[in-house]
Design an enzyme around this catalytic site. Structure first.
Site, PDB file in Angstrom:
ATOM      1  N   GLY A 172      32.195  30.947  41.905  1.00 26.56           N
ATOM      2  CA  GLY A 172      33.358  30.494  42.654  1.00 26.56           C
ATOM      3  C   GLY A 172      33.155  29.122  43.248  1.00 26.56           C
ATOM      4  N   CYS A 231      34.554  26.111  34.276  1.00 26.15           N
ATOM      5  CA  CYS A 231      33.483  25.572  35.120  1.00 26.15           C
ATOM      6  C   CYS A 231      32.707  24.474  34.420  1.00 26.15           C
ATOM      7  CB  CYS A 231      32.537  26.685  35.546  1.00 26.15           C
ATOM      8  SG  CYS A 231      31.896  27.655  34.165  1.00 26.15           S
ATOM      9  N   GLU A 233      26.975  30.523  41.328  1.00 27.14           N
ATOM     10  CA  GLU A 233      27.476  29.380  40.558  1.00 27.14           C
ATOM     11  C   GLU A 233      28.627  28.789  41.362  1.00 27.14           C
ATOM     12  OE1 GLU A 233      30.242  28.571  36.716  1.00 27.14           O
ATOM     13  OE2 GLU A 233      28.731  30.153  36.484  1.00 27.14           O
TER      14      GLU A 233
END
Length: 510
Positions: free
Chosen positions: A221, A282, A245
């Site tokens: 997140g 991401c 992460e």
């Protein structure tokens, strides 16, 4: 006090769909953790663990139509993308089942006693054991592969750790549906349903990481949310591992030779990964260093053409949309920043893709342009135009840790016959957990050699959350010294009754 309701929302309209649950109370979090702890012994059998993982994959495939429908209704990611994500999720579960059965993850090492050594060596036998209950915090952008049935859950169960998942508020209905599938899988193989539980709510997430019976946590997140939980994990009376992460810029360097050789190809190629999934990956390339001059202009023109043809898309929720619109507006207002294709609001519920350009020298020193070195979640990237190699070095020296770093080289540079390809790889390696040459970072293959992690703030540890070695996060080694055979775990017996791979006196057992 009445617990707050948990609603599922439609990001395409911003309207609530249904009430899914209520936020979990302190007592309910405690009950979930204690039920998980009680299930720990039942997970000790590796055969049962492998069966659980495979059964979960089979049941998710059977429920695939309903799972994809629920996830699309809550995330607007689309059936095509979600079908692929479901396949990735079930593949991960089956891959970890194979790892559990093979047994190499136990890292069994036996050193027999040897009185001829100085100092003498006693009999030592070492392997890895599960940590205990694992808290998993779901990601917003992967409602399956990084959520309730995702890689953190799969790897923790494979290690023998029961799981309590803090559901993401962006897809609570999908979370409950997937949790019900996992519980059915547990029941089918004779395990208590408490091996996987789900809790809802911000306060529940904080309670979970602080619970004294939770032994480790995995998070995907934001930097802000992840750092708060990481600090809470470290501040406990007994600190626990927190594998988070958090955020990544994923820089790309395009050499002058590469731009001269294939500027248009690189520009068009960049448009795909920066807009894929409406820029909600991401590993989206968020900063691209491109040479100034004619070749850089050709690259920018190609990128402009490709991004201009990208349709506006729906972000995961309206909060993210508001943050994206505000973020690109603030960045575009900086001195010297130009938007060849303006990113931002594409409609009442959508956003349009775009990119910003700036002289690389403005990023080489601290100042207001530091904002361009922070991740902006959504379909935007920053193209920084450099004059010379010194500017590349100066910008790279100011970057935080990343999940990925990419270099686009010419054919001769890639072959090592000319240019500074090796130097650039050496400069990028300290910045990222995965370094790419002449590719793009989206598409994180689930493979034994994969590494999905990086220096802070990309992750809070050196571990990976993708690939077989993700199981190592939930294990710890223990050694037995001069212990009689009948008292040893079967994995450490001389006759190796379970047939696990081992190293004996420093050599792999044949």
């Amino acid at each position: 006090m009445t617990a707050a309701p948990v609603w599922s929302h439609d990001p395409r309209t911003g309207k609530p769909r249904e009430q899914v649950a209520v936020e979990s109370t302190h007592r309910e979090v405690d009950q979930a953790v204690r039920a998980a702890l009680a299930a720990r012994g039942a997970l000790a059998d590796r055969t049962v663990r492998a069966a659980l993982l495979r059964t979960a994959a089979d049941l998710l495939d059977e429920a695939g139509e309903h799972v994809i429908e629920a996830a699309d209704a809550e995330t607007a990611l689309g059936p095509g993308r979600l079908t692929g994500e479901l396949g990735r999720t079930t593949y991960q579960l089956r891959a970890f089942a194979d790892i559990v059965e093979e047994g190499a993850f136990l890292d069994v090492r036996i050193d027999h006693a040897d009185d001829t050594l100085t100092p003498p060596r006693p009999d030592l036998r070492r392997y890895k054991v599960p940590l205990g209950v694992v808290a998993v915090y779901s990601a917003s952008n992967f409602p399956l592969a990084f959520s309730v049935p995702g890689g953190d859950t799969a790897s923790a169960l494979a290690a023998g750790c029961p799981v309590v998942v803090k559901a993401h508020p962006g897809h609570p209905a999908t979370s409950e549906l997937c949790a019900s599938v996992l519980r059915r899988a547990a029941a089918r193989v004779g395990l208590p349903e408490g091996v996987v539980s789900v809790v809802h709510g911000f306060d529940a997430g904080v309670e979970l990481v602080r619970h004294p019976l939770v032994s480790a946590a995995g998070f995907t997140g934001s930097v802000r949310g992840g750092r708060a939980l990481f600090d809470a994990a470290a501040a406990r009376p007994v600190p626990i591992p927190f594998h988070g992460e958090l955020g990544s810029l994923n820089p790309v360097v395009v050499t002058e030779a590469a731009a001269a050789e294939r500027a248009e190809q690189i520009g068009a190629g960049l448009a795909g990964p920066m807009t894929l999934g409406v820029g909600q990956f991401c590993v989206k390339p968020g900063l691209v260093l491109v040479p100034a001059g004619a070749d850089g202009d050709r690259l920018a023109k190609s990128l402009t053409d490709a991004v201009s043809e990208t349709e506006a898309g729906v972000l995961l929720d309206h909060r993210m949309r508001d943050n994206f619109v505000a973020g690109v507006r603030e960045r575009a207002a900086l001195p010297g920043v130009v938007a060849p294709v303006t990113p931002g609001a594409g409609g009442e519920h959508t956003v349009g893709a775009g990119f910003l350009t700036v002289a690389a020298r403005r990023l080489a020193e601290a100042g207001p342009h530091d904002l361009l070195l922070e991740e902006c979640f959504g379909p935007v990237t920053v193209v920084a135009r450099y004059q010379d190699e010194a500017e590349i070095t100066a910008v790279l020296s100011r970057l935080p840790g990343n999940l990925t770093a990419t270099v686009q080289l010419s054919a001769a540079e890639a072959e090592g016959t000319e240019g500074r390809g090796a130097e650039l790889l050496a400069a990028l390696t300290p910045l990222a957990g995965r370094v790419l040459v002449n590719g793009w970072p989206t598409g994180v293959a689930v493979a034994p050699a994969q590494h999905h992690g990086g220096p802070y703030p990309a992750t809070t540890s050196t571990a990976t959350s993708v690939g077989g070695t993700a199981i190592e996060r939930w294990l710890r080694p223990v050694a037995y010294q001069s212990t009689p055979q009948p008292l040893l775990p079967p994995e450490l017996h001389d006759d190796n009754p379970l047939g696990v791979p081992r190293r004996i006196n420093g050599r792999a057992e044949s």
